[in-house]
Design a protein around this motif. Structure first.
Motif, PDB file in Angstrom:
ATOM      1  N   ILE B  38       0.881  -1.266  -0.068  1.00  0.00           N
ATOM      2  CA  ILE B  38      -0.006   0.091   0.197  1.00  0.00           C
ATOM      3  C   ILE B  38       0.996   1.207  -0.231  1.00  0.00           C
ATOM      4  CG2 ILE B  38      -1.804   1.150   1.331  1.00  0.00           C
ATOM      5  CD1 ILE B  38      -2.841  -1.499   2.438  1.00  0.00           C
ATOM      6  N   GLU B  39       0.517   2.247  -0.950  1.00  0.00           N
ATOM      7  CA  GLU B  39       1.151   3.295  -1.029  1.00  0.00           C
ATOM      8  C   GLU B  39       0.361   4.515  -0.402  1.00  0.00           C
ATOM      9  OE1 GLU B  39       2.921   4.374  -4.807  1.00  0.00           O
ATOM     10  OE2 GLU B  39       2.748   6.499  -4.327  1.00  0.00           O
ATOM     11  N   VAL B  40       1.227   5.022   0.541  1.00  0.00           N
ATOM     12  CA  VAL B  40       0.526   6.464   1.434  1.00  0.00           C
ATOM     13  C   VAL B  40       1.050   7.526   1.064  1.00  0.00           C
ATOM     14  CG1 VAL B  40      -0.117   6.923   3.787  1.00  0.00           C
ATOM     15  CG2 VAL B  40       0.175   4.590   3.194  1.00  0.00           C
ATOM     16  N   ASP B  41      -0.028   8.426   0.655  1.00  0.00           N
ATOM     17  CA  ASP B  41       0.534   9.973   0.490  1.00  0.00           C
ATOM     18  C   ASP B  41      -0.119  10.731   1.482  1.00  0.00           C
ATOM     19  OD1 ASP B  41       0.717  12.710  -0.279  1.00  0.00           O
ATOM     20  OD2 ASP B  41       0.429  12.175  -2.540  1.00  0.00           O
ATOM     21  N   ARG B  42       0.793  11.118   2.506  1.00  0.00           N
ATOM     22  CA  ARG B  42       0.198  11.814   3.808  1.00  0.00           C
ATOM     23  C   ARG B  42      -0.358  13.282   3.518  1.00  0.00           C
ATOM     24  NH1 ARG B  42       5.146  10.849   7.578  1.00  0.00           N
ATOM     25  NH2 ARG B  42       4.002  11.738   9.234  1.00  0.00           N
ATOM     26  N   PHE B  43       0.248  13.841   2.597  1.00  0.00           N
ATOM     27  CA  PHE B  43      -0.167  15.217   2.230  1.00  0.00           C
ATOM     28  C   PHE B  43      -1.500  15.294   1.467  1.00  0.00           C
ATOM     29  CE2 PHE B  43       0.354  18.796  -0.582  1.00  0.00           C
ATOM     30  CZ  PHE B  43       0.547  19.807   0.506  1.00  0.00           C
ATOM     31  N   ASN B  44      -1.628  14.290   0.506  1.00  0.00           N
ATOM     32  CA  ASN B  44      -3.156  14.295  -0.039  1.00  0.00           C
ATOM     33  C   ASN B  44      -4.071  13.265   0.650  1.00  0.00           C
ATOM     34  OD1 ASN B  44      -2.469  16.263  -2.310  1.00  0.00           O
ATOM     35  ND2 ASN B  44      -1.119  14.623  -3.117  1.00  0.00           N
ATOM     36  N   LYS B  45      -3.692  12.786   1.648  1.00  0.00           N
ATOM     37  CA  LYS B  45      -4.533  11.730   2.454  1.00  0.00           C
ATOM     38  C   LYS B  45      -5.194  10.754   1.731  1.00  0.00           C
ATOM     39  CE  LYS B  45      -6.237  14.379   6.417  1.00  0.00           C
ATOM     40  NZ  LYS B  45      -7.466  14.524   7.119  1.00  0.00           N
ATOM     41  N   THR B  46      -4.043   9.994   0.749  1.00  0.00           N
ATOM     42  CA  THR B  46      -4.545   9.078  -0.321  1.00  0.00           C
ATOM     43  C   THR B  46      -3.541   7.622  -0.046  1.00  0.00           C
ATOM     44  OG1 THR B  46      -4.949  11.006  -1.825  1.00  0.00           O
ATOM     45  CG2 THR B  46      -4.617   8.639  -2.764  1.00  0.00           C
ATOM     46  N   ILE B  47      -4.488   6.590  -0.291  1.00  0.00           N
ATOM     47  CA  ILE B  47      -3.717   5.442  -0.294  1.00  0.00           C
ATOM     48  C   ILE B  47      -4.077   4.687  -1.687  1.00  0.00           C
ATOM     49  CG2 ILE B  47      -3.928   4.937   2.229  1.00  0.00           C
ATOM     50  CD1 ILE B  47      -6.002   2.900   1.495  1.00  0.00           C
ATOM     51  N   SER B  48      -3.039   4.090  -2.109  1.00  0.00           N
ATOM     52  CA  SER B  48      -3.094   3.467  -3.616  1.00  0.00           C
ATOM     53  C   SER B  48      -2.612   2.150  -3.258  1.00  0.00           C
ATOM     54  CB  SER B  48      -2.194   3.950  -4.497  1.00  0.00           C
ATOM     55  OG  SER B  48      -2.107   5.255  -4.545  1.00  0.00           O
ATOM     56  N   PHE B  49      -3.495   1.176  -3.992  1.00  0.00           N
ATOM     57  CA  PHE B  49      -3.157  -0.294  -3.939  1.00  0.00           C
ATOM     58  C   PHE B  49      -3.812  -1.135  -4.994  1.00  0.00           C
ATOM     59  CE2 PHE B  49      -7.278  -1.499  -2.579  1.00  0.00           C
ATOM     60  CZ  PHE B  49      -7.819  -0.205  -2.275  1.00  0.00           C
ATOM     61  N   LYS B  50      -3.564  -2.387  -5.234  1.00  0.00           N
ATOM     62  CA  LYS B  50      -3.874  -3.031  -6.336  1.00  0.00           C
ATOM     63  C   LYS B  50      -4.824  -4.137  -5.737  1.00  0.00           C
ATOM     64  CE  LYS B  50       0.199  -2.740  -9.190  1.00  0.00           C
ATOM     65  NZ  LYS B  50       1.411  -3.015  -9.532  1.00  0.00           N
TER      66      LYS B  50
END
Lengths: 358, 200
Positions: B38-50
């Motif tokens: 899981i990739e976490v972007d704290r600045f944009n409050k976003t998580i990405s996953f497959k």
């Protein structure tokens, strides 16, 4: 005559075979009493065992006037955990700890989070057969830097733990004992030589709490903590804060003052969040505000390393330098995101930080 | 001329000095963090996953499932191979207070879900029609009372081989939830799908 010798020989072989099959090992710390009764003196319960009876822990048995441990070589759970899960925050942060437990326990906590393995009869639980040598081999193979005796109460698998710890030392692995501290001083004395960190649960700070929730006593735990400190052992203390049971600010303050006076202000102290578990499901999870209040009390008392546990991402999961207040180790859950300790000192102000860092 | 050059050099040095300071101060702030899956972007409050589309015939009660309680997998539309523990930590990294509310109060956060389909990001309602969506059913977040036992996947020995937790778990987790009653608009079968969730 020849027949007698043959009979004794066969019986001996049979008994030895039976012992090896059931993996019973003669226990340490017991004394014979009248007849074939014996007394186990491993923990403060000091159970008196009639023949063929087990102690309160259910895993130490009187067979023919001798005390045997039924858990030697018999782990029930083995896992490679982050050291932060114990929780141990002041020893090799971000490393793996090979963790194991055998069935049984000498306490009866109604909120036990590992009750499936600690409170169920040994016969109901499937175990493995792994020698101390093999445990150490597995720990090394998995890249672990330490071995943790955890999940259940390691005191009840004392002999197994001691032998693993001795073997681990030969291979430069650290030993961590995650314990309730319910042990007598002579066995503890032998153990201190091999254990690097004692992670002790101080479940509450009243005798009433220990009696009602754990079926134990507070005083022996305090004696153990004082003895560990006196012997120079490294201690981390965990207090699971249970709503309405041990969250009284006065008791928390008393506990913090006791820790500061008896164990020192550099003793890491965790206030962990309770989740409804086992026989204590009628209570809610501990509110974060209660934990924060406990944290403030501990800081006001003067403890330097105070943490909030079981609240992933909370800023008080991280370690701060007691002098310059900068983040030393930033944590989220069991993950270490940043480590600003070099050679046991704060990178910014060079203050020495209590713990084992290399 | 020489005097002017000297002055420019001085200004340039000052600019470089402050730019260096700025770089140093930014060095410790890492807005992006990648767990194993899981990739976490704290600045944009976003998580990405497959994840992949779970086309088993059973009724679906959740949109996303992360590796945890194995029997729930069948009840989710999309399954990710990322562990639930990782999702929990990812959200705690973005906003621990939000995570605390979700976990202990069954709070349903506002989420913007995007799915990558044929190199283009679509909002979830452009990918599927959902009739009965209660926001609590977007993701299965775990259960405080059981996670300690279930999510410790390191155990070599099943700790609960003898006890009957499943009916209890099922009643606690599915309880009064309605099936999602969804219909796919785009064809996602057999593909690994990239998903982005933004928490508001």
């Amino acid at each position: 005559m020849k027949l007698n010798i043959f009979f004794i020989f066969t019986l001996t072989v049979f008994c030895l075979n039976l012992l090896s099959q059931t993996n019973l090992k003669e226990a340490m710390f017991w004394q014979p009493l009248d007849g074939k009764n014996i007394q186990c003196v491993l923990c403060p319960r000091e159970c008196i065992l009639k023949p063929n009876h087990t102690g309160y822990c259910t895993v130490r048995i009187n067979l023919n006037g001798k005390l045997y441990t039924m858990t030697y070589n018999h782990p029930v759970s083995i896992a490679v955990d982050p050291i932060e899960k114990k929780p141990v925050f002041h020893m090799l942060p971000g490393t793996k700890s090979f963790s194991l437990a055998t069935p049984g326990c000498n306490l009866r906590c109604i909120h036990c989070q590992n009750w499936e393995i600690s409170q169920r009869p040994i016969g109901e639980i499937k175990t493995y057969n792994i020698s101390p040598y093999e445990i150490v081999k597995m720990a090394l193979e998995t890249g672990s830097k330490s071995i943790s005796y955890t999940y259940t109460e390691p005191v009840i698998f004392y002999e197994y733990m001691l032998d693993i710890a001795k073997e681990a030392r030969k291979h430069n692995l650290k030993n961590v004992m995650v314990t309730s501290g319910y042990i007598n001083i002579p066995p503890l004395d032998e153990l201190i030589k091999y254990i690097d960190v004692f992670r002790v649960d101080l479940k509450g700070f009243t005798e009433d709490f220990y009696r009602k929730l754990a079926a134990g006593k507070l005083q022996p735990v305090l004696e153990v903590l004082k003895y560990l400190k006196q012997k120079g052992a490294f201690i981390e203390v965990v207090n699971l804060v249970i709503p309405t049971m041990n969250d009284n600010p006065q008791d928390i303050k008393k506990m913090c003052v006791w820790i500061k006076e008896n164990l020192g202000d550099e003793t890491p102290l965790f206030f962990s969040r309770f989740y409804p578990m086992y026989k204590l499901t009628n209570l809610p999870p501990t509110p974060v505000e209660t934990l924060q209040k406990a944290y403030q009390i501990a800081k006001e008392v003067g403890l330097k390393y105070v943490y909030i546990g079981n609240v992933p991402g909370h800023p008080y999961e991280s370690t701060y330098c007691p002098k310059c207040k900068k983040v030393l180790i930033k944590r989220v859950g069991y993950n270490v995101l940043e480590n600003n300790i070099t050679k046991g000192r704060c990178k910014v102000c060079n203050t020495k930080i209590a713990g084992i860092w290399e | 001329m020489q005097y002017k050059n000297c002055r420019y050099m001085g200004i340039a040095k000052v600019i470089f000095f402050f730019a260096g300071l700025l770089l140093l101060s930014c060095k410790n702030y890492k807005p992006k963090h990648i767990f194993s899956q899981i990739e976490v972007d704290r600045f944009n409050k976003t998580i990405s996953f497959k994840a992949y589309l779970n086309d088993t015939p059973s009724e679906k009660y959740f949109i996303f499932y992360f590796q945890s309680y194995p029997w729930i997998r069948d009840y989710a539309i999309f399954c990710s191979s990322a562990p639930l523990k990782e999702l929990q930590t990812a959200l705690a990294l973005i906003d621990w207070e939000l995570w605390n509310k979700i976990y202990t109060n069954k709070f349903s956060p506002q989420m913007e879900i995007k799915i990558l389909h044929e190199n283009q990001w679509f909002l979830i309602h452009e990918i599927m029609k959902l009739k009965n969506l209660n926001t609590y059913q977007t993701i299965f977040w775990g259960l405080p009372g059981y996670d300690e036992v279930v999510l410790n996947d390191g155990y070599y020995v099943s700790r609960c081989s003898g006890c009957e937790l499943l009916p209890l778990e099922q009643s606690l987790i599915l309880g009064t939830l309605q099936p999602l009653n969804y219909k796919l608009i785009k064809n996602l079968k057999g593909k690994e799908i990239k998903i982005k969730i933004k928490f508001n």
